[in-house]
Design a protein around this motif. Structure first.
Motif, PDB file in Angstrom:
ATOM      1  N   MET A  51       0.834  -1.201   0.000  1.00 34.99           N
ATOM      2  CA  MET A  51       0.000   0.000   0.000  1.00 34.99           C
ATOM      3  C   MET A  51       0.869   1.251   0.000  1.00 34.99           C
ATOM      4  O   MET A  51       0.582   2.223  -0.707  1.00 34.99           O
ATOM      5  CB  MET A  51      -0.926   0.007   1.214  1.00 34.99           C
ATOM      6  CG  MET A  51      -1.794   1.244   1.324  1.00 34.99           C
ATOM      7  SD  MET A  51      -2.983   1.423  -0.028  1.00 34.99           S
ATOM      8  CE  MET A  51      -4.163   0.130   0.428  1.00 34.99           C
TER       9      MET A  51
ATOM     10  N   LEU B 254       2.078   1.932  -3.469  1.00 32.24           N
ATOM     11  CA  LEU B 254       1.035   2.528  -4.301  1.00 32.24           C
ATOM     12  C   LEU B 254       0.863   4.013  -3.990  1.00 32.24           C
ATOM     13  O   LEU B 254       0.705   4.834  -4.896  1.00 32.24           O
ATOM     14  CB  LEU B 254      -0.289   1.797  -4.079  1.00 32.24           C
ATOM     15  CG  LEU B 254      -0.564   0.580  -4.954  1.00 32.24           C
ATOM     16  CD1 LEU B 254      -1.863  -0.096  -4.526  1.00 32.24           C
ATOM     17  CD2 LEU B 254      -0.625   0.957  -6.426  1.00 32.24           C
ATOM     18  N   LEU B 255       0.907   4.348  -2.715  1.00 31.57           N
ATOM     19  CA  LEU B 255       0.768   5.743  -2.319  1.00 31.57           C
ATOM     20  C   LEU B 255       1.953   6.570  -2.820  1.00 31.57           C
ATOM     21  O   LEU B 255       1.790   7.712  -3.252  1.00 31.57           O
ATOM     22  CB  LEU B 255       0.635   5.853  -0.804  1.00 31.57           C
ATOM     23  CG  LEU B 255      -0.652   5.268  -0.213  1.00 31.57           C
ATOM     24  CD1 LEU B 255      -0.577   5.248   1.309  1.00 31.57           C
ATOM     25  CD2 LEU B 255      -1.866   6.061  -0.677  1.00 31.57           C
TER      26      LEU B 255
ATOM     27  N   TYR C 234       1.365   7.141  -6.479  1.00 34.34           N
ATOM     28  CA  TYR C 234       0.328   8.150  -6.694  1.00 34.34           C
ATOM     29  C   TYR C 234       0.877   9.554  -6.453  1.00 34.34           C
ATOM     30  O   TYR C 234       0.557  10.500  -7.193  1.00 34.34           O
ATOM     31  CB  TYR C 234      -0.850   7.873  -5.769  1.00 34.34           C
ATOM     32  CG  TYR C 234      -2.116   8.599  -6.141  1.00 34.34           C
ATOM     33  CD1 TYR C 234      -3.029   8.038  -7.021  1.00 34.34           C
ATOM     34  CD2 TYR C 234      -2.407   9.851  -5.594  1.00 34.34           C
ATOM     35  CE1 TYR C 234      -4.201   8.692  -7.352  1.00 34.34           C
ATOM     36  CE2 TYR C 234      -3.576  10.515  -5.921  1.00 34.34           C
ATOM     37  CZ  TYR C 234      -4.476   9.933  -6.796  1.00 34.34           C
ATOM     38  OH  TYR C 234      -5.629  10.598  -7.124  1.00 34.34           O
TER      39      TYR C 234
ATOM     40  N   ASP D 186      -9.204  -2.838   0.610  1.00 36.83           N
ATOM     41  CA  ASP D 186      -8.005  -2.110   0.195  1.00 36.83           C
ATOM     42  C   ASP D 186      -8.299  -0.983  -0.786  1.00 36.83           C
ATOM     43  O   ASP D 186      -7.647   0.064  -0.755  1.00 36.83           O
ATOM     44  CB  ASP D 186      -7.007  -3.082  -0.441  1.00 36.83           C
ATOM     45  CG  ASP D 186      -6.380  -4.012   0.584  1.00 36.83           C
ATOM     46  OD1 ASP D 186      -6.475  -3.699   1.785  1.00 36.83           O
ATOM     47  OD2 ASP D 186      -5.804  -5.045   0.181  1.00 36.83           O
ATOM     48  N   CYS D 187      -9.262  -1.195  -1.676  1.00 36.87           N
ATOM     49  CA  CYS D 187      -9.573  -0.171  -2.677  1.00 36.87           C
ATOM     50  C   CYS D 187     -10.007   1.127  -2.009  1.00 36.87           C
ATOM     51  O   CYS D 187      -9.502   2.204  -2.323  1.00 36.87           O
ATOM     52  CB  CYS D 187     -10.662  -0.677  -3.624  1.00 36.87           C
ATOM     53  SG  CYS D 187     -11.128   0.513  -4.906  1.00 36.87           S
TER      54      CYS D 187
ATOM     55  N   TYR E  48      -7.129   2.773  -0.072  1.00 39.00           N
ATOM     56  CA  TYR E  48      -6.209   3.450  -0.979  1.00 39.00           C
ATOM     57  C   TYR E  48      -6.755   4.813  -1.403  1.00 39.00           C
ATOM     58  O   TYR E  48      -6.054   5.831  -1.340  1.00 39.00           O
ATOM     59  CB  TYR E  48      -5.962   2.571  -2.200  1.00 39.00           C
ATOM     60  CG  TYR E  48      -5.187   3.233  -3.311  1.00 39.00           C
ATOM     61  CD1 TYR E  48      -3.854   3.584  -3.136  1.00 39.00           C
ATOM     62  CD2 TYR E  48      -5.788   3.507  -4.542  1.00 39.00           C
ATOM     63  CE1 TYR E  48      -3.142   4.192  -4.157  1.00 39.00           C
ATOM     64  CE2 TYR E  48      -5.080   4.105  -5.565  1.00 39.00           C
ATOM     65  CZ  TYR E  48      -3.765   4.450  -5.367  1.00 39.00           C
ATOM     66  OH  TYR E  48      -3.064   5.057  -6.381  1.00 39.00           O
TER      67      TYR E  48
ATOM     68  N   GLN F 179      -6.642   7.322   1.530  1.00 38.32           N
ATOM     69  CA  GLN F 179      -5.323   7.873   1.835  1.00 38.32           C
ATOM     70  C   GLN F 179      -4.832   8.822   0.745  1.00 38.32           C
ATOM     71  O   GLN F 179      -4.205   9.848   1.032  1.00 38.32           O
ATOM     72  CB  GLN F 179      -4.325   6.729   2.043  1.00 38.32           C
ATOM     73  CG  GLN F 179      -4.613   5.900   3.284  1.00 38.32           C
ATOM     74  CD  GLN F 179      -3.457   4.990   3.643  1.00 38.32           C
ATOM     75  OE1 GLN F 179      -2.329   5.430   3.841  1.00 38.32           O
ATOM     76  NE2 GLN F 179      -3.735   3.686   3.723  1.00 38.32           N
ATOM     77  N   CYS F 180      -5.125   8.478  -0.511  1.00 35.58           N
ATOM     78  CA  CYS F 180      -4.759   9.388  -1.606  1.00 35.58           C
ATOM     79  C   CYS F 180      -5.546  10.688  -1.498  1.00 35.58           C
ATOM     80  O   CYS F 180      -5.012  11.780  -1.714  1.00 35.58           O
ATOM     81  CB  CYS F 180      -5.029   8.728  -2.957  1.00 35.58           C
ATOM     82  SG  CYS F 180      -3.895   7.399  -3.389  1.00 35.58           S
TER      83      CYS F 180
END
Length: 352
Positions: free
Chosen positions: A179, A182-183, A186, A222-223, A226, A229-230
């Motif tokens: 995660m 991914l962050l 992004y 998780d979706c 995510y 947090q974004c």
């Protein structure tokens, strides 16, 4: 981007046309009323500003610490006039940027708080150097998570497409993508958009979020974590960047969720969001903001397919360049090459 649904606020309808110098920095105003609003708010704080200089000192301290902590050269390139060492970004302005004042609803103290928090966040996360460092997981994330910069709108705004239902979380987990990875990605993609694709501090984007194939179960786990947090860091640290948001190909049950979310979204944000159901209506909606020649064929337009735009090619070239440079490959020639390397010569538009 998908996270823009959660944190958006008012933007002027007219194109930003006026620049004004203040305290050594540049501010952009849509009109005389916009300028008056800004300076009227600042005047309420001018005596405090002059007496303690708290914001000025905070910005300078943060800028100095950031420059010391985040060298723009890879570790093996040292310091000095190295042709492979990127020039440093300009220091953040001492005055409060207009975007942060507007994000604070014209409350100067709130704007200052947000601005100082952003400078600290950038320092802690190395944002001033994120575009010059290698990103080993770039390919697997791009392959498993469809998101693309793609041409520009009628008003010159950069356009960003995202297809959340096509995200393959299993493939990314199998490749070791966490995660946090991914962050980080992004954040890098967002920074690329405002440093390379659109360098103006008054720029706004057009976001197209395609929910075709979205299942109700995709709104949990998780979706959602995510997106949450974004949303948090883009809303806090990239304020006033969303212009128009199209949510297209929504499933029949989406209205139920939207009825719950809608009351929590401010009226100004709601005016930016256009929810489109039915493929026959998608092209008609996009044409309001994007010319047909800039709409990808996947949505009925005449441009190149998604992933093949000049913006996406530039992003891939940057990632390849950074990977080679980190591996010791100096074939790009650096800033002193003939021609000079566009990536080694790159100077960020801002550091805030």
């Amino acid at each position: 981007m998908l996270s823009e649904l959660s944190f958006t606020s008012e933007i002027p309808k007219d194109e930003w046309t006026m620049t004004s110098s203040f305290c050594g920095g540049l501010l952009c105003f849509a009109s005389d009323d916009e300028k008056d609003l800004y300076f009227d708010a600042l005047e309420r704080e001018v005596q405090t500003e002059c007496s303690d200089g708290s914001l000025r000192n905070s910005v300078r301290e943060s800028s100095q610490e950031s420059l010391q902590a985040n060298s723009t050269a890879p570790a093996d390139e040292g310091s000095g006039d190295n042709p492979f060492r990127n020039p440093p970004p300009p220091p953040p302005p001492d005055e409060l940027p207009l975007r942060f004042l507007k994000a604070g609803k014209d409350d100067v103290q709130e704007g200052k708080r947000r601005y100082a928090a952003t400078l600290q966040w950038r320092k802690e996360n190395g944002m001033d150097t994120i575009l010059v460092k290698p990103h080993p997981q770039f390919e697997i994330i791009k392959k498993s998570y469809p998101h693309y910069y793609h041409q520009r709108g009628r008003n010159g705004s950069p356009v960003f497409f995202e297809q959340p239902p096509k995200t393959d979380l299993k493939a990314m987990r199998k490749a070791g993508v966490s995660m946090n990875d991914l962050l980080h990605h992004y954040a890098m993609i967002t920074e690329f958009g405002w440093q390379f694709v659109e360098r103006s501090d008054s720029g706004r984007s057009i976001f197209i979020i395609d929910l075709e194939g979205m299942r109700m179960r995709d709104f949990v786990g998780d979706c959602v974590d995510y997106v949450r947090q974004c949303s948090k860091f883009t809303g806090q640290h990239y304020p006033e960047r969303a212009g128009f948001i199209f949510v297209i190909n929504v499933p029949f049950w989406f209205q139920t969720i939207w009825n719950v979310v809608k009351p929590m979204v401010d009226e100004v944000t709601l005016q930016k969001i256009d929810i489109i159901r039915g493929k026959d209506k998608v092209l008609e909606a996009l044409l309001k903001q994007i010319p047909i020649e800039n709409i990808p064929p996947e949505y009925g337009g005449n441009s190149m397919p998604l992933g093949q735009s000049p913006q996406e090619k530039l992003l891939r070239n940057l990632m390849e360049h950074n990977a080679k440079r980190a591996a010791g490959d100096r074939s790009c020639g650096g800033r002193t090459g003939s021609p000079s390397c566009q990536f080694c010569s790159f100077v960020p538009a801002r550091s805030y």
